[in-house]
Scaffold this motif. Structure first.
Motif, PDB file in Angstrom:
ATOM      1  N   ALA A  67       0.524  -1.538  -0.097  1.00 29.56           N
ATOM      2  CA  ALA A  67       0.514   0.062   0.369  1.00 29.56           C
ATOM      3  C   ALA A  67       0.768   1.858  -0.051  1.00 29.56           C
ATOM      4  CB  ALA A  67      -0.802  -0.122   1.295  1.00 29.56           C
ATOM      5  N   PRO A  68       0.304   2.256  -0.374  1.00 27.35           N
ATOM      6  CA  PRO A  68       1.197   3.777  -0.745  1.00 27.35           C
ATOM      7  C   PRO A  68       1.838   4.117   0.825  1.00 27.35           C
ATOM      8  CG  PRO A  68      -0.532   3.922  -1.722  1.00 27.35           C
ATOM      9  CD  PRO A  68      -1.045   2.442  -1.125  1.00 27.35           C
ATOM     10  N   THR A  69       2.661   5.185   1.308  1.00 26.73           N
ATOM     11  CA  THR A  69       2.907   5.263   2.082  1.00 26.73           C
ATOM     12  C   THR A  69       2.778   6.565   2.407  1.00 26.73           C
ATOM     13  OG1 THR A  69       5.219   5.167   2.156  1.00 26.73           O
ATOM     14  CG2 THR A  69       3.669   3.123   3.433  1.00 26.73           C
ATOM     15  N   GLY A  70       3.498   7.223   3.789  1.00 20.84           N
ATOM     16  CA  GLY A  70       3.519   8.613   3.332  1.00 20.84           C
ATOM     17  C   GLY A  70       1.901   9.629   3.379  1.00 20.84           C
ATOM     18  N   SER A 129       1.429  20.298   4.628  1.00 17.00           N
ATOM     19  CA  SER A 129       0.775  18.380   5.240  1.00 17.00           C
ATOM     20  C   SER A 129       2.058  18.415   5.873  1.00 17.00           C
ATOM     21  CB  SER A 129      -0.482  18.257   4.199  1.00 17.00           C
ATOM     22  OG  SER A 129      -1.132  18.528   3.785  1.00 17.00           O
ATOM     23  N   ARG A 130       2.859  17.907   4.383  1.00 20.59           N
ATOM     24  CA  ARG A 130       4.218  17.915   4.907  1.00 20.59           C
ATOM     25  C   ARG A 130       4.851  18.043   6.237  1.00 20.59           C
ATOM     26  NH1 ARG A 130       5.701  13.674   3.231  1.00 20.59           N
ATOM     27  NH2 ARG A 130       5.674  14.213   1.616  1.00 20.59           N
ATOM     28  N   LYS A 131       5.103  19.245   6.461  1.00 19.44           N
ATOM     29  CA  LYS A 131       5.114  19.938   8.050  1.00 19.44           C
ATOM     30  C   LYS A 131       5.040  19.293   8.819  1.00 19.44           C
ATOM     31  CE  LYS A 131       6.614  24.876   8.026  1.00 19.44           C
ATOM     32  NZ  LYS A 131       7.599  24.642   7.645  1.00 19.44           N
ATOM     33  N   PHE A 132       3.324  19.393   8.783  1.00 19.33           N
ATOM     34  CA  PHE A 132       2.157  18.175   9.977  1.00 19.33           C
ATOM     35  C   PHE A 132       3.420  17.554  10.474  1.00 19.33           C
ATOM     36  CE2 PHE A 132      -0.801  16.309  11.452  1.00 19.33           C
ATOM     37  CZ  PHE A 132      -1.307  16.592  13.264  1.00 19.33           C
ATOM     38  N   TYR A 133       3.360  16.308   9.078  1.00 14.51           N
ATOM     39  CA  TYR A 133       3.601  15.113   9.152  1.00 14.51           C
ATOM     40  C   TYR A 133       5.072  14.749   9.682  1.00 14.51           C
ATOM     41  CZ  TYR A 133       3.746  10.083   7.707  1.00 14.51           C
ATOM     42  OH  TYR A 133       3.878   8.948   7.542  1.00 14.51           O
ATOM     43  N   ASP A 134       5.574  15.989   9.270  1.00 16.87           N
ATOM     44  CA  ASP A 134       7.409  15.294   9.835  1.00 16.87           C
ATOM     45  C   ASP A 134       7.456  15.485  11.050  1.00 16.87           C
ATOM     46  OD1 ASP A 134       8.893  15.051   7.397  1.00 16.87           O
ATOM     47  OD2 ASP A 134       9.203  16.856   6.002  1.00 16.87           O
ATOM     48  N   ALA A 135       6.062  16.943  11.383  1.00 17.14           N
ATOM     49  CA  ALA A 135       6.525  17.219  12.923  1.00 17.14           C
ATOM     50  C   ALA A 135       6.222  16.009  14.110  1.00 17.14           C
ATOM     51  CB  ALA A 135       5.510  19.050  12.615  1.00 17.14           C
ATOM     52  N   LEU A 136       5.118  14.888  13.356  1.00 17.54           N
ATOM     53  CA  LEU A 136       4.786  14.024  14.013  1.00 17.54           C
ATOM     54  C   LEU A 136       5.450  12.806  14.406  1.00 17.54           C
ATOM     55  CD1 LEU A 136       0.352  13.573  12.492  1.00 17.54           C
ATOM     56  CD2 LEU A 136       1.582  14.239  15.129  1.00 17.54           C
TER      57      LEU A 136
END
Length: 309
Positions: free
Chosen positions: A7-10, A219-226
């Motif tokens: 499955a796709p990730t990210g 979106s990217r900034k938030f996911y990286d922060a998580l």
């Protein structure tokens, strides 16, 4: 089609389907939407799903947008389609997706009927066996698989993932901790950024991001922060951007789609705010609210990626 059974990730990109003033699909606008997502690093494209108004497009239109998506992406990331509704139509669209070169599909709920688990199993089974494409099962609405039914479905190699749009954490824990890494686990809750912190510990490593259609850098900034456990940045992004947008989204039914188009128009992407019933356009008051949120977001969290029209 990719031969990988993963499955796709990210961060998962879910393009809208833009319409012009005559109500027809705007292929130039859709092309720019998909290019924008890929250029901004989203790891996959899901075309003609919920945000793409799957319920409101004809089979001919469906074929056109899938063909366009596969062509525009050109193998850079996996392309998944939406299939669902009545089983005959779902099978036709699964097979059509395979012919057009998609990598897989997301199975949306069957129309209206609430089936027993055995009935849901047979619904999914018929679609899965109709093609060799990767299949992702969507827990949503009247289609929520319990453990026993899901265990039978994972016997099919085509099944690569489960997307949760229900938020039943008891069930999510049972499924993820029993089935584990055999499947990819995707967070498909409305405004998934809101709930993603609760999903990561269970093994969910991807989520669908509506706001990535117009502020993918957030979106990217938030996911990286998580992933980096940056609690202060997570808190700031919630307060400044994510929660304010989510409050607007909840004001009207259908804003899960129409608010995306409003956001895209605000940031300068070449799409109109036209939607098809029963979805309604964003009211002017709410449009202005979103405009204000985005203005502040770009001031505090600037992006180097400019929109090229």
């Amino acid at each position: 089609m990719s031969s990988e059974r993963n499955a796709p990730t990210g961060i998962l990109g879910f393009p809208i389907v833009p319409f012009n003033e005559r109500g027809n699909i705007d292929e130039k606008g859709l092309t720019k939407n998909i290019e924008f997502l890929v250029e901004n690093g989203l790891e996959s494209i899901f075309i003609a799903c919920g945000s793409g108004e799957y319920h409101a497009i004809s089979t001919k239109e469906y074929e056109a947008v899938v063909e366009l998506a596969v062509s525009v992406v050109d193998g850079k990331v996996p392309v998944y389609t939406g299939v669902g509704g009545n089983s005959v139509e779902a099978i036709e669209k699964a097979q059509l997706s395979e012919r057009l070169g998609a990598d897989g599909y997301l199975i949306l709920p069957p129309y209206l009927i609430e089936g027993e688990q055995e009935g849901l199993y047979e619904y999914y089974k018929a679609i899965i066996q109709s093609s060799d494409l990767n299949a992702i099962l969507y827990q949503r609405g009247n289609a929520v698989l319990q453990l026993d039914a899901l265990k039978k479905l994972v016997e099919f190699p085509q099944v690569v993932g489960v997307k949760d749009g229900v938020g039943n954490m008891d069930l999510n824990i049972e499924l993820t901790q029993t089935i584990g890494e055999r499947l990819g686990w995707l967070n498909g809750m409305p405004m998934a950024e809101v709930t993603m912190p609760a999903y990561i510990p269970l093994g969910f490593d991807s989520y669908s991001s509506a706001i990535s259609n117009y502020i993918p850098h957030i979106s990217r900034k938030f996911y990286d922060a998580l992933l980096n456990n940056d609690k202060q940045l997570i808190k700031d992004l919630y307060e400044d951007v994510i929660l304010p947008i989510n409050r607007i989204r909840k004001k009207r039914k259908g804003y899960a789609v129409s608010l995306i188009k409003a956001g895209m128009k605000i940031v300068g992407l070449p799409v109109s705010t036209e939607v098809r019933p029963p979805i309604v356009p964003v009211e002017q008051e709410h449009y202005k609210e979103l405009e204000g949120i985005l203005k502040k977001a770009f001031e505090k969290y600037p992006t180097d990626h400019k929109i090229s029209l």
